[in-house]
Design an enzyme around this catalytic site. Structure first.
Site, PDB file in Angstrom:
ATOM      1  N   GLY A 689      36.908  33.886  42.909  1.00 49.06           N
ATOM      2  CA  GLY A 689      37.445  34.128  41.389  1.00 49.06           C
ATOM      3  C   GLY A 689      38.735  34.789  41.406  1.00 49.06           C
ATOM      4  O   GLY A 689      39.505  34.498  40.755  1.00 49.06           O
ATOM      5  N   GLU A 690      38.992  35.781  42.095  1.00 48.25           N
ATOM      6  CA  GLU A 690      39.996  36.874  42.033  1.00 48.25           C
ATOM      7  C   GLU A 690      40.991  36.570  43.241  1.00 48.25           C
ATOM      8  O   GLU A 690      42.111  37.043  43.046  1.00 48.25           O
ATOM      9  CB  GLU A 690      39.411  38.203  42.509  1.00 48.25           C
ATOM     10  CG  GLU A 690      38.495  38.858  41.083  1.00 48.25           C
ATOM     11  CD  GLU A 690      37.888  40.317  41.536  1.00 48.25           C
ATOM     12  OE1 GLU A 690      38.654  41.020  41.108  1.00 48.25           O
ATOM     13  OE2 GLU A 690      36.991  40.342  42.010  1.00 48.25           O
TER      14      GLU A 690
END
Length: 723
Positions: A689-690
């Protein structure tokens, strides 16, 4: 197996969210609840001398006004509490916007009005608020969570002296704030010696630990409920003072208390990304091979803590370089404690990827080719070659889709009408974690499955992906599985931070599904009433909620019938270990600049990522779009401004703290390598996600240089810097 994993199925919680059926923390209606509002300090350093609450107490609807003289003495929790002190335990003020009084009233409006009537007299000291004023006082902080702030391999200083080409530059980024749509909120309900908190948090288990520590309670006496989160971005990972103070106020009042922070209060209550200076020196051969990286960063810390949240993992691990020296310094300022903010490594990554572009220009080597020549094939954690790293394929795929081969490398030579056009790129990478997790799965008498885990849905698609994983392992239709998250009564599971959710929970969910499937098959083949009686268990397959004998599709049973005959639900648990690591990618950006006004827009973005196996292409693409949008905000807009005299945030709202809107963000072409990572036990997927967005600020800056020949090393890239 149904083959559901990997499909871009729609979010299973989507209808609940768009119809208002999804209940967020502040939506819970609790009988007899009082509304709280915090009174914040107006000085940054000093002491409370006197608090006059008489006018506030006389205001209609006000039930109580608590100060440090009233609050129970709480125990300072360890991690994940995000302050080295608990406010309202004494008279000391450590930053502007620190809670100094707590007003309770029948309505929120009454509490807000009464808060304005509280009169406070201070003994103030002059604050230090600007990093540039005290850079000569920078120091090396102690290790934070066993992560040292100085790491060296080889001899970077000596290698720099011998390098054919050197880049020596400083890059910087300002203080930034998370600004989730949903404000931080806590509703506290005491029943005897047990406490329930409806909390906006990225980690119900960690929040329970902090609260139980503070009140000297057993963890099982505290229940945290957070089924949905309206954004967090790291801001809701730790536990903050407002949670403890709300629980204490409810205990004092003997009634439930609800607190919803105002947007302005969030700028001093819930962490931020520190102001950051980054000095990078690169040394390379004439062929563009890195032989040295010296990396010194300086970030804001406070007078009473020294945690550095913006790591330099990219410098340490991304490129193959034998001589690396990283130092992460701190400078003490009279500001609130910083914290994790989405993709915290972006601050350092911006400097590294800009420096790499500067090196490519100095050497006359294409930026992509320079990165290929310095590709690191060895996992720095293990010392062995990566088993499933496909970053080189990301470069190739994104460059081809973008049309990079048509790029004229000369800055300032590409125009479209009145606009200068620039193309830039950067590598993307981010760490992901693993946290020991457990999942519970029940198959009820109706033949449907319920999965429970005390992890969270923070908007990334956790409900959907875990439902896919369970349905796939069971051989059930997607709508026969219900996933329940965000409650400490469920099996202990990962915090939703550090890109750790899927690496931590997907494997246990898959294991639980397979165990439940095997348990039901065992019941069927042992039951004389089942059409599958006597069939070897290994010859039974499942699909669409039914059980079939392999090669004899006429011999079949169903989950519903097997469990109904059994007479009670089938319950199993799943767990399993994994290892942390990195995900990788590349981002290519086109910018257009109107030279008379210095107006800049990002007109095109192409990304390619290697997250291991993609569990859901739709949610993964959503993460890329979100990451790109976040990167545009980092590069062009976001900047928290502080009055140097009072240390007050002067733009604590979304009218003056600018974030990207749809008009600022072009369509994004998101490509995925989508190859299983054999080192991952999370169905061969990595945390992801990051990762998207980490390279976007540098890619935009590199595109600006290509467009107009001006190198910008300080974000945000505002119009005044372009003119």
């Amino acid at each position: 197996m149904s083959g559901l994993v990997g499909q871009g199925v729609a979010r299973v919680d989507g209808r609940a969210k768009v119809t208002g059926a999804a209940r967020y923390a502040a939506d819970n209606e609790v009988p007899g609840v009082l509304h709280g509002f915090l009174v914040m300090s107006t000085i940054a350093r000093g002491e409370v001398v006197e608090i006059d609450t008489r006018a506030a107490l006389a205001h209609p609807g006000v039930v109580a006004v608590y100060t440090h003289a009233d609050m129970p003495k709480l125990t300072l929790p360890d991690f994940p509490y995000n302050r080295p002190f608990i406010p309202m335990q004494d008279t000391r003020v450590h930053h502007n916007g620190q809670p100094v009084a707590y007003v309770l009233a029948q309505t929120l409006e009454q509490a807000q009005e009464a808060a304005n009537l509280v009169k406070i007299r201070y003994r103030a000291e002059d604050p230090v608020t600007r990093l540039a004023d005290v850079l000569d006082e920078a120091f090396l902080p102690i290790a934070f969570r066993n992560r040292p702030n100085e790491i060296a391999r080889g001899d970077a200083a000596a290698a720099l002296e011998q390098a054919d080409v050197r880049i020596d530059q400083t890059y910087s980024s300002p203080m930034q704030h998370h600004n989730p749509i949903e404000p931080h909120t806590t509703t506290a309900v005491w029943e005897g010696n047990t406490l329930t908190l409806y909390e906006s948090t990225q980690g119900v288990i960690l929040s329970r630990k902090a609260v139980s520590d503070a009140f000297r309670m057993r963890p099982e006496q505290v229940r945290i409920i957070s089924p949905y989160l309206g954004g967090g971005f790291g801001a809701k990972g730790p536990t903050y003072p407002h949670t403890l103070l709300t629980a204490a106020a409810a205990q004092l009042a003997g009634r439930p208390v609800k607190l919803v922070l105002s947007r302005a209060q969030m700028y001093t209550s819930n962490g931020h990304r520190s102001e950051y200076r980054h000095h990078i020196r690169l040394g390379a051969t004439q062929q563009g091979v890195l032989i040295a990286i010296a990396d010194t960063s300086t970030a804001q810390v406070t007078r009473i803590d020294e945690n550095v949240y913006n790591g330099s993992d990219s410098t340490l691990h991304l490129y193959a370089c034998p001589n690396v020296h990283v130092r992460q310094m701190g400078v003490r300022l009279d500001l609130p404690t910083s914290s994790y903010m989405r993709s915290p490594e972006t601050t350092a990554h911006f400097g590294l990827e800009t420096a790499m572009d500067e090196l490519s220009h100095e050497l006359g080597i294409d930026p992509v080719e320079l990165r290929v020549r310095n590709h690191n094939a060895v996992n720095p954690r293990t010392g062995r070659p990566y088993a499933g790293k496909h970053l080189l394929e990301c470069y190739r795929a994104a460059a081809e889709a973008f049309g990079w081969a048509r790029r004229d490398p000369r800055p300032g030579t590409t125009r479209d009408g009145d606009e200068y056009v620039g193309w830039g790129m950067a590598t993307e990478t981010h760490t992901y974690g693993w946290i020991e997790s457990e999942v519970g799965l029940t198959i009820g008498l109706d033949g449907r499955a319920t999965l429970r885990a005390a992890t969270q849905e923070i908007g990334t698609g956790t409900y959907t992906v875990l439902t896919q994983v369970a349905a796939d392992g069971l051989g059930m239709p997607l709508d026969h599985v219900t996933t329940l998250l965000g409650d400490t009564t469920y099996p202990r599971a990962s915090v939703s931070a550090g890109s750790s959710t899927m690496p931590s929970v997907a494997g246990p969910a898959s294991q639980a599904a397979r165990s439940a499937r095997d348990a039901v098959i065992a019941l069927a083949v042992a039951d004389p009433r089942s059409p599958l009686h006597g069939v070897p268990a290994e010859d039974v397959v499942t699909a669409a909620g039914r059980l079939f004998a392999r090669g004899e599709r006429g011999r079949r049973d169903s989950y519903r019938d097997v469990v109904a005959r059994h007479g009670r639900p089938v319950e199993v648990r799943g767990s399993g270990a994994n290892t942390p690591g990195h995900s990788f990618g590349a981002v290519f950006v086109e910018v257009r600049i109107e030279p008379r006004l210095g107006r800049l827009r990002v007109s095109r973005v192409v990304t390619a990522h290697d997250p291991g196996r993609v569990l859901n292409h739709r949610t993964a693409r959503g993460q890329v779009i979100g990451g790109v949008t976040w990167g545009i905000g980092f590069a062009l807009m976001e900047h928290t401004m502080v009055d140097p005299t009072t240390a007050r945030v002067v733009n604590p709202n979304l009218s003056t703290y600018l974030v990207p809107v749809c008009a600022d963000t072009p369509s994004v072409e998101a490509l995925f390598v989508d190859r299983p990572d054999p080192d991952s036990t999370a169905l061969e997927a990595r945390g992801f996600g990051e990762t998207p967005g980490t390279g976007v600020p540098a890619a935009i800056g590199n595109a600006i240089f290509h467009a107009i020949g001006r190198r910008l090393r300080e974000v945000p890239f505002t119009q005044d810097k372009l003119l």
